[in-house]
Design an enzyme around this catalytic site. Structure first.
Site, PDB file in Angstrom:
ATOM      1  N   HIS A  55       0.726  -1.135   0.045  1.00 34.29           N
ATOM      2  CA  HIS A  55       0.041   0.128   0.045  1.00 34.29           C
ATOM      3  C   HIS A  55       0.937   1.276   0.092  1.00 34.29           C
ATOM      4  CE1 HIS A  55      -3.570  -2.037   2.098  1.00 34.29           C
ATOM      5  NE2 HIS A  55      -3.256  -2.745   0.991  1.00 34.29           N
ATOM      6  N   GLU A  57       0.967   3.615   2.009  1.00 32.92           N
ATOM      7  CA  GLU A  57       1.683   4.041   3.137  1.00 32.92           C
ATOM      8  C   GLU A  57       2.922   3.093   3.578  1.00 32.92           C
ATOM      9  OE1 GLU A  57      -2.847   5.005   3.292  1.00 32.92           O
ATOM     10  OE2 GLU A  57      -1.716   3.297   2.660  1.00 32.92           O
ATOM     11  N   CYS A  85      -5.813   1.768   5.965  1.00 32.73           N
ATOM     12  CA  CYS A  85      -6.568   0.794   6.323  1.00 32.73           C
ATOM     13  C   CYS A  85      -5.979   0.472   7.693  1.00 32.73           C
ATOM     14  CB  CYS A  85      -6.451  -0.365   5.123  1.00 32.73           C
ATOM     15  SG  CYS A  85      -4.514  -0.960   5.323  1.00 32.73           S
ATOM     16  N   CYS A  88      -1.986  -0.566   7.572  1.00 34.67           N
ATOM     17  CA  CYS A  88      -1.334   0.625   7.422  1.00 34.67           C
ATOM     18  C   CYS A  88      -1.411   1.581   8.642  1.00 34.67           C
ATOM     19  CB  CYS A  88      -1.748   1.449   6.103  1.00 34.67           C
ATOM     20  SG  CYS A  88      -1.383   0.553   4.536  1.00 34.67           S
TER      21      CYS A  88
END
Length: 148
Positions: A55, A57, A85, A88
């Site tokens: 992701h 992040e 999410c 993260c």
């Protein structure tokens, strides 16, 4: 940080989101800032790498750890174009990110995390005093780039 700085750094995260989108990924981007300078960038790479943890992040957190030669990012600010999410969120807390600045968020009732927001996840982890959360920065631009 002043809201103008938030907008400036969110625009850098939006650049990463555009890169992600142009590569066939969901358009989410992140940057990590320390002492007023971007030290790391990340974009969603999940579809092209087949890595479910890639992701925006986490990609930025990995890069920042390499730049800092440390997994402790106290004093750093993570800018992301969409609400992180739970994975993260856990990673940014584990890294001791001091400030999280978000652009877009799921509409009410649209989240896949059982209605839990970043603020709620941080509070449940007992880190509410350790992570400042700023939301609502360039929301429309951040939502527009994330659309499939």
């Amino acid at each position: 940080m002043a809201s103008m700085d938030h907008e400036r750094f969110m625009r850098a995260a939006l650049e990463e989101a555009r890169r992600a989108e142009s590569e066939g990924n969901v358009g989410v981007g992140s940057v990590i800032v320390k002492s007023g300078e971007v030290i790391a960038r990340g974009r969603n790479l999940v579809p092209v790498t087949h890595d479910p943890t890639a992701h925006a992040e986490t990609v930025a957190l990995r890069e920042a750890a390499n730049v800092l030669l440390s997994d402790d990012m106290a004093g750093c600010c993570l800018y992301t174009t969409f609400e992180p999410c739970p994975m993260c969120c856990g990673a940014l807390m584990n890294a001791n990110i001091s400030t999280l600045v978000m652009g877009g968020r799921p509409e009410a009732g649209q989240t896949g995390w059982g209605g839990y927001t970043v603020e709620r996840l941080i509070a449940l982890a007992g880190r509410g005093d350790a992570v400042e959360v700023v939301s609502g920065v360039l929301v429309e631009e951040c939502l527009d780039i994330r659309q499939p």
